[in-house]
Enzyme design. Structure first.
Site, PDB file in Angstrom:
ATOM      1  CB  SER A 150      41.123  83.715  -5.271  1.00 50.15           C
ATOM      2  OG  SER A 150      40.673  82.697  -4.395  1.00 50.15           O
ATOM      3  CG  HIS A 197      43.296  87.328  -6.950  1.00 51.72           C
ATOM      4  ND1 HIS A 197      42.765  86.834  -8.122  1.00 51.72           N
ATOM      5  CD2 HIS A 197      43.854  86.271  -6.306  1.00 51.72           C
ATOM      6  CE1 HIS A 197      42.993  85.531  -8.182  1.00 51.72           C
ATOM      7  NE2 HIS A 197      43.647  85.166  -7.101  1.00 51.72           N
ATOM      8  CD  GLU A 256      41.322  89.325 -10.899  1.00 50.31           C
ATOM      9  OE1 GLU A 256      40.474  89.303 -11.802  1.00 50.31           O
ATOM     10  OE2 GLU A 256      41.577  88.328 -10.181  1.00 50.31           O
ATOM     11  CG  ASN A 268      40.058  82.554  -9.441  1.00 47.81           C
ATOM     12  OD1 ASN A 268      40.958  81.949  -9.989  1.00 47.81           O
ATOM     13  ND2 ASN A 268      40.135  82.965  -8.189  1.00 47.81           N
TER      14      ASN A 268
END
Length: 733
Positions: free
Chosen positions: A443, A464, A476, A514
């Site tokens: 991440s 991800h 992702e 993120n």
């Protein structure tokens, strides 16, 4: 080519079959409506026809209305799109009403011909609204079929008569979960709810439909709401029982939606007002509220992001043009919660999985996670014993890397430590063939750096997943500097196999999701340090459509994880590190053992059972409340723009290459205000000039992190919108 065909047998039963060419599921278009109307009229006008069966040649009945048709109605309406939509919807109502009345005398309600809907499988949206206009609904006993009206999930409500008919059939209280939550049922569940009339074995569907048609009487054709003396089940709004239902429903909807979803408000209004008037007037009211909702930019944005763009991404809109790269055998390294979750969704999708961990006990525990999920499914009646055995049979839990032989994709899900990941990469590559693609689930760690441990960085990619893997729909995919097209295609095809929605982003610190969510969390924490009331922070977030306030979300993800990310980021950025004010809050909390929900103590207090028990009173002792509190809008702007400006910067820097991925990823990845359609849709809603104005004010009051990016300033100067400039069709032009 036609969408509907008609055949009349020797017994006078006309079967109208829906089979849209080139589509895996039927979807309705205006041309399709016209075809159906013509075939129904021909059957009603043919003396040799005794009745009609409406069914599908596909395994499912229908997926609903093609929402692109509704979008075209607006576009073709010119200066008066609302009128065009309203008139188009009323045309649909007219067709469905002709089916419902079926040629009967309007005064005696006699002389009509029976029309039965025979559903072989799934019937969603208009695919259920059409059967609701028929005189009987018979569904095949197909446990995989889904029956319901999910429109509310994409920002609209059932506007093809489904709202009015379902409420009149079931009553407002029974219809509420189907309309307001978009709840779907299997055929037996739909029968128990009263939505369908019969469930029969699949091989008897058409025979039973024919039997009903030939035995139907005039009284069987009259809908309750067309019969004299009709009373709404559960009571109309002016009935004491009905009054309580409507008051309670209104309060419940406001509590759940915080008033930011126009479709929920429009639906309630259509139901309430429609219940006060005759049926045909109620249909007109439904059409007006449906048009009103559809003209709201929120609904248009939700349809675009959650239906049109999401579907395009799932169908490979950004996939390199390469042959099919479907995964045959998957290796998962690391059997913790993330690795175990990945193994489960892959096995559940029919993929053979090798699940590896350092000890057999850990590997077995990872497989047991899948067993636990399957057991829950069995308790809910969603999973059979055979299905459970099949899925578990596809997972081989082991410590032996040699078992990876034959794998064409590896997903590594070990600790977020570059050294550990490098060691695993080399051990895996010694066991797999030269064409195997290696994906790291991370991440935060840059993919290009991790790829240095690989023998072939072109076959190294980031994937991800979001936790919990079995529930979160976004994946992702991160393309490193050296990642090749085949690795991207492989990752996309794998995500398609496990029925999730992919976005592809380029490598950068924190990638996309993120990168945007961390500033949201940090902004909430900053405000605590400034003395902003924690309750104001949390409620401001919820009132603008965020599913969780930033402080609750920090507790859920754990405060010590925030500390770990902060330390790693500070080490990477050095003097440029911008979040010392955030660290001044979370570091002391972590030192005191207030690590969030998992520790039973964080920004919130928790009871012995781990349930939240309000915000921790000690926050006010540590960070006293400021004498003057900010306006609600100020707090909301800080929380929203903390996320949105990072999305714009990601686009500006090339981390994002498609704004559709930016919007869909934001909603599915961290729940960014779904009513807005995503960050870029929201900026288009308020306009770039207004966004720049707000940002400049925020930057002046709170710091340079709110300074508008050059791209946004440029677009404001030119009067541009993101979808006009960056959407694929705009680029093609």
């Amino acid at each position: 080519m036609t969408d509907f065909t008609s055949r009349t047998d020797a017994d006078g039963v006309c079967t109208i079959t829906w089979d849209v060419p080139g589509k895996s599921m039927n979807v309705m278009s205006m041309a399709g409506f016209a075809e159906l109307d013509g075939l129904i009229a021909a059957a009603l006008g043919d003396a040799a026809v005794k009745g009609v069966i409406l069914t599908s040649a596909k395994k499912d009945f229908a997926a609903g209305m093609d929402l692109n048709v509704i979008a075209r109605m607006k576009e073709e309406g010119g200066d008066d799109p609302a009128r065009a939509v309203f008139e188009g919807v009323m045309e649909m109502h007219a067709v469905l009403r002709r089916i419902e009345r079926a040629g009967m005398d309007p005064k005696t309600l006699k002389g009509g011909k029976p029309i039965v809907a025979a559903l072989p499988g799934t019937a969603l949206g208009l695919g259920l609204e059409l059967p609701l206009a028929c005189h009987r609904i018979i569904a095949a006993d197909n446990p995989k079929a889904k029956i319901g009206l999910p429109e509310i999930m994409v920002g609209i409500f059932p506007g093809g008569g489904g709202t009015t008919r379902l409420v009149r059939k079931l009553g407002a209280m029974m219809a509420a979960p189907l309309l307001l939550e978009g709840k779907l049922n299997d055929p037996k569940g739909a029968k128990a709810m009263g939505v369908v009339d019969e469930v029969v074995p699949a091989d008897q569907l058409l025979a039973r439909a024919k039997e009903w048609v030939l035995g139907a009487k005039d009284a069987d054709l009259v809908k309750p709401w067309d019969a004299k003396g009709y009373k709404m089940p559960g009571g109309a709004p002016y009935h004491p029982a009905g009054f309580m239902t409507f008051v309670g429903t209104s309060a419940m909807v406001t509590g759940k939606t915080m008033g930011v979803y126009p479709a929920a408000k429009g639906l309630l209004a259509a139901v309430y007002e429609g219940a006060l008037v005759p049926f045909d007037t109620a249909l007109r009211i439904e059409a007006r509220w449906f048009t009103h909702v559809l003209m709201n930019p929120s609904s248009s944005a939700m349809i675009r992001s959650l239906f049109i763009n999401k579907e395009a991404l799932e169908k490979g809109a950004v996939r390199p043009a390469l042959p099919d790269q479907s995964v045959r055998k998957l290796g998962v390294i690391g059997a913790g919660m993330m690795g175990a979750g990945i193994a489960h969704v892959a096995a559940n999708a029919g993929i053979e999985v090798v699940l590896i961990d350092a000890t057999q006990e850990a590997a077995d525990r990872g497989k047991a996670h899948s067993e636990g999920l399957l057991d829950k499914g069995m308790k809910r009646g969603k999973v059979s014993a055979e299905k459970k055995a099949e899925v578990l049979g596809r997972i081989a839990a082991t410590t032996d890397y040699a078992a990876l032989s034959g794998c064409d994709l590896i997903v590594e899900a070990v600790f977020e430590d570059p050294g550990v990941k490098a060691e695993v990469t080399q051990k895996v590559e010694a066991a797999v063939g030269p064409d195997c693609i290696f994906a790291t689930n991370t991440s935060t760690l840059p993919i290009s750096g991790l790829a240095k441990a690989s023998r072939d960085p072109a076959q190294f990619i980031g994937i991800h997943f979001f936790s919990p893997v079995d529930k979160m729909m976004l994946v992702e995919i991160i393309r490193g500097k050296a990642t090749g097209d085949r690795a991207v295609a492989k990752a996309l095809d794998f995500v398609r196999q496990i029925r999730k929605t992919p976005i592809v982003v380029h490598d950068a610190r924190f990638f996309y999701a993120n990168r945007c969510i961390i500033p949201y969390l940090n902004e909430g924490i900053r405000m605590v340090a400034e003395g902003v009331a924690p309750a104001l922070i949390e409620n401001a977030a919820k009132l603008v459509g965020m599913p969780l306030g930033p402080l609750q979300l920090v507790d859920e993800t754990s405060i010590d994880l925030g500390v770990k990310i902060a330390k790693a980021t500070k080490a990477a950025l050095g003097e440029a590190y911008p979040d010392a004010a955030v660290d001044a809050v979370i570091f002391p909390l972590a030192d005191e053992g207030r690590l969030g929900r998992k520790a039973g103590a964080g920004f919130y207090a928790y009871d012995a059972a781990g349930k939240r028990d309000g915000l921790w009173p000690g926050l006010a002792d540590r960070w006293p409340l400021a004498e003057t509190q900010p306006e609600l809008a100020e707090v909301q702007h800080r929380l929203l723009f903390a996320q949105v400006l990072e999305a714009v910067r990601a686009l500006e820097e090339g981390v994002l290459t498609d704004i559709r991925e930016g919007d869909v990823g934001a909603i599915l990845g961290w729940g960014f205000a779904p009513w807005s359609g995503g960050p870029f849709s929201w900026l288009d809603m308020i306009g770039a000039p207004r966004a720049v104005e707000i940002c400049e004010g925020l930057a002046q009051r709170h710091g340079s992190r709110f300074a508008p990016p050059k791209l946004l300033v440029e677009m404001a100067g030119k009067g541009e919108s993101f979808y006009a400039r960056f959407a694929p069709q705009a680029r093609a032009a």
